[in-house]
Design a protein around this motif. Structure first.
Motif, PDB file in Angstrom:
ATOM      1  N   GLU A  26       7.236 -26.804 -43.651  1.00 33.69           N
ATOM      2  CA  GLU A  26       8.696 -26.821 -43.759  1.00 33.69           C
ATOM      3  C   GLU A  26       9.234 -25.409 -43.993  1.00 33.69           C
ATOM      4  OE1 GLU A  26      11.450 -30.157 -43.557  1.00 33.69           O
ATOM      5  OE2 GLU A  26       9.288 -30.016 -43.435  1.00 33.69           O
ATOM      6  N   CYS A  83      13.186 -26.879 -40.391  1.00 36.00           N
ATOM      7  CA  CYS A  83      12.278 -27.436 -39.388  1.00 36.00           C
ATOM      8  C   CYS A  83      10.844 -27.239 -39.865  1.00 36.00           C
ATOM      9  CB  CYS A  83      12.502 -26.803 -38.017  1.00 36.00           C
ATOM     10  SG  CYS A  83      12.088 -25.043 -37.922  1.00 36.00           S
ATOM     11  N   SER A  84       9.900 -27.859 -39.162  1.00 34.56           N
ATOM     12  CA  SER A  84       8.504 -27.758 -39.603  1.00 34.56           C
ATOM     13  C   SER A  84       7.538 -27.435 -38.467  1.00 34.56           C
ATOM     14  CB  SER A  84       8.073 -29.057 -40.291  1.00 34.56           C
ATOM     15  OG  SER A  84       8.280 -30.165 -39.439  1.00 34.56           O
ATOM     16  N   SER A  85       8.060 -27.102 -37.286  1.00 36.07           N
ATOM     17  CA  SER A  85       7.205 -26.721 -36.162  1.00 36.07           C
ATOM     18  C   SER A  85       8.000 -25.856 -35.196  1.00 36.07           C
ATOM     19  CB  SER A  85       6.680 -27.963 -35.421  1.00 36.07           C
ATOM     20  OG  SER A  85       7.751 -28.624 -34.759  1.00 36.07           O
ATOM     21  N   GLU A 104       8.296 -26.399 -32.009  1.00 32.89           N
ATOM     22  CA  GLU A 104       9.030 -27.276 -31.105  1.00 32.89           C
ATOM     23  C   GLU A 104      10.342 -27.719 -31.739  1.00 32.89           C
ATOM     24  OE1 GLU A 104       5.068 -26.764 -29.953  1.00 32.89           O
ATOM     25  OE2 GLU A 104       5.774 -27.593 -31.882  1.00 32.89           O
ATOM     26  N   GLU A 105      10.292 -28.066 -33.024  1.00 34.33           N
ATOM     27  CA  GLU A 105      11.513 -28.471 -33.716  1.00 34.33           C
ATOM     28  C   GLU A 105      12.469 -27.287 -33.861  1.00 34.33           C
ATOM     29  OE1 GLU A 105      12.887 -30.861 -37.765  1.00 34.33           O
ATOM     30  OE2 GLU A 105      10.821 -30.148 -37.578  1.00 34.33           O
ATOM     31  N   GLU A 137      14.330 -26.994 -30.596  1.00 31.78           N
ATOM     32  CA  GLU A 137      15.304 -28.070 -30.445  1.00 31.78           C
ATOM     33  C   GLU A 137      16.563 -27.788 -31.262  1.00 31.78           C
ATOM     34  OE1 GLU A 137      13.395 -31.674 -31.603  1.00 31.78           O
ATOM     35  OE2 GLU A 137      11.924 -31.629 -29.962  1.00 31.78           O
ATOM     36  N   LYS A 138      16.375 -27.360 -32.501  1.00 31.11           N
ATOM     37  CA  LYS A 138      17.530 -27.154 -33.380  1.00 31.11           C
ATOM     38  C   LYS A 138      18.304 -25.894 -33.009  1.00 31.11           C
ATOM     39  CE  LYS A 138      16.142 -30.073 -37.153  1.00 31.11           C
ATOM     40  NZ  LYS A 138      15.995 -30.257 -38.618  1.00 31.11           N
ATOM     41  N   GLU A 161      20.582 -27.062 -30.405  1.00 28.39           N
ATOM     42  CA  GLU A 161      21.642 -27.875 -31.009  1.00 28.39           C
ATOM     43  C   GLU A 161      22.714 -26.991 -31.649  1.00 28.39           C
ATOM     44  OE1 GLU A 161      22.008 -30.834 -34.844  1.00 28.39           O
ATOM     45  OE2 GLU A 161      20.198 -30.979 -33.601  1.00 28.39           O
ATOM     46  N   ASN A 220      20.061 -40.593 -37.813  1.00 23.81           N
ATOM     47  CA  ASN A 220      19.489 -39.458 -37.077  1.00 23.81           C
ATOM     48  C   ASN A 220      20.394 -38.228 -37.132  1.00 23.81           C
ATOM     49  OD1 ASN A 220      17.491 -38.191 -35.541  1.00 23.81           O
ATOM     50  ND2 ASN A 220      18.533 -38.678 -33.604  1.00 23.81           N
ATOM     51  N   SER A 237      21.237 -34.386 -38.260  1.00 22.03           N
ATOM     52  CA  SER A 237      20.567 -33.132 -38.595  1.00 22.03           C
ATOM     53  C   SER A 237      21.309 -32.479 -39.759  1.00 22.03           C
ATOM     54  CB  SER A 237      20.562 -32.174 -37.400  1.00 22.03           C
ATOM     55  OG  SER A 237      19.804 -32.711 -36.343  1.00 22.03           O
TER      56      SER A 237
END
Length: 363
Positions: free
Chosen positions: A154, A171-173, A175-176, A179-180, A183, A250, A252
């Motif tokens: 994290e 986020c924790s990866s 890829e995440e 994505e963010k 966003e 869901n 964020s």
């Protein structure tokens, strides 16, 4: 043009009528208690406002003079600067002033005497400089990731500048992270330049304290004046939703500051509080003379080991000082009377005038 030299400001200050000083600031952020504190200490006051944003200062009766600008960034225009100089103004900078005027303009174009050390403002704005000052002071900070592809747990992702938490995310990866980022860009909260300068650090789980200090150059003393914690959207809204509904919604989390509330810290932690403030002030004197010179804030998390982990600093008056406009538990212990941060600034200015040391606290 190059940076404004202190000698230039001292020359302007030498022409001021020290018996008729005006305390001025931009109409936002912490202007209410800066101006109110100035009036409490016997100064005239002026606020620079966009049309339609003057109402709080009118309704609370804290401003003697209004200077209207089309946009807040126009405070650096020469005609506005001349109006301020003509009223013997000393400007108190805050987060909105720096954000709207622009740090380059404050450093290179704003030829009006300011309270504090304008050179230290860049050390807050640039994450690498901020980290250098804090860590070289021997103060614990979260671990920093230099490459988003190396995210393995994290993390908190932040972006440069005084933006009140806007665009920050967890986020924790990798890829995440990607994505963010997309966003946040879709919401126009960040752009490609922000992504390039993204600051990624370990997420420290703990209780939040924003500790408000004042370093008096005149007394060579670090004072603790108050503490707050923040209301942040929409993270504070999410935690009010039952866990199963959070998953279904869901949403964020975002960390835009929408308000503040006063707090006190466990008394056994106060030695850490003072030690961190003292350490930062001494390091700032080395790195960017004369150092912190006035109000500053250390934002921290207290973990299970009762360790204060500093994740951010403000090198000027912080918005959380709005929580003690009539004083805090700590300012009462120090002064025995109502003392906002705005009033403390203005008392330092008044004392400097009386002691013929105004040059020591102005840049």
């Amino acid at each position: 043009m190059g940076k404004i030299k202190k000698e230039e400001i001292i020359e302007i200050l030498s022409k001021y009528d020290k018996k008729d000083i005006t305390i001025a600031t931009l109409g936002s952020h912490t202007a209410l208690h800066i101006l109110n504190g100035a009036k409490q200490e016997g100064f005239r006051t002026a606020v620079v406002c966009e049309p339609g944003k003057e109402k709080p200062y009118e309704r609370f009766g804290v401003a003697d003079e209004f200077i209207f600008v089309d946009k807040y960034r126009d405070i650096v225009n020469e005609d506005i600067q001349k109006q301020l100089r003509d009223m013997n103004a000393i400007v108190v900078p805050h987060g909105s002033f720096v954000a709207y005027a622009g740090l380059d303009n404050v450093e290179d174009k704003f030829n009006v005497p300011m309270f504090g050390n304008r050179d230290v403002l860049r050390w807050e704005a640039e994450r690498d400089k901020e980290r250098k000052m804090i860590t070289e002071a021997g103060i614990r900070m979260p671990y920093k990731y230099d490459d988003p592809e190396k995210i393995d747990k994290e993390v908190m992702v932040k972006f440069p500048g005084a933006r009140g938490g806007q665009g920050y995310f967890i986020c924790s990866s990798y890829e995440e992270f990607q994505e963010k980022i997309e966003e946040m860009k879709a919401r126009n909260w960040i752009d490609d330049n922000d992504v390039k300068d993204a600051h990624i650090e370990e997420y420290v789980c703990g209780t939040n304290f924003c500790i408000h200090y004042f370093y008096s150059v005149l007394n060579d003393e670090v004072e603790v004046l108050g503490m707050d914690s923040r209301y942040e959207t929409n993270i504070d809204g999410i935690v009010r939703i039952p866990a199963q509904d959070q998953i279904a919604a869901n949403l964020s989390p975002s960390y835009v500051v929408s308000g503040n509330h006063p707090v006190v810290i466990r008394e056994s932690l106060l030695p850490q509080v003072f030690d961190n403030g003292d350490r930062l002030v001494e390091k700032a004197k080395e790195l960017v003379k004369p150092g912190m010179n006035g109000p500053f804030c250390l934002q921290c998390l207290c973990n299970d080991d009762r360790e204060l982990v500093i994740f951010e600093m403000s090198a000027r008056i912080d918005g959380g000082t709005n929580t003690f406009m009539n004083g805090s538990a700590y300012s009462y212990l120090k002064f025995g009377e109502p003392m906002s941060m705005g009033r403390r600034i203005c008392r330092e200015i008044k004392n400097a005038i009386n002691d013929d040391k105004l040059e020591d606290i102005i840049t």
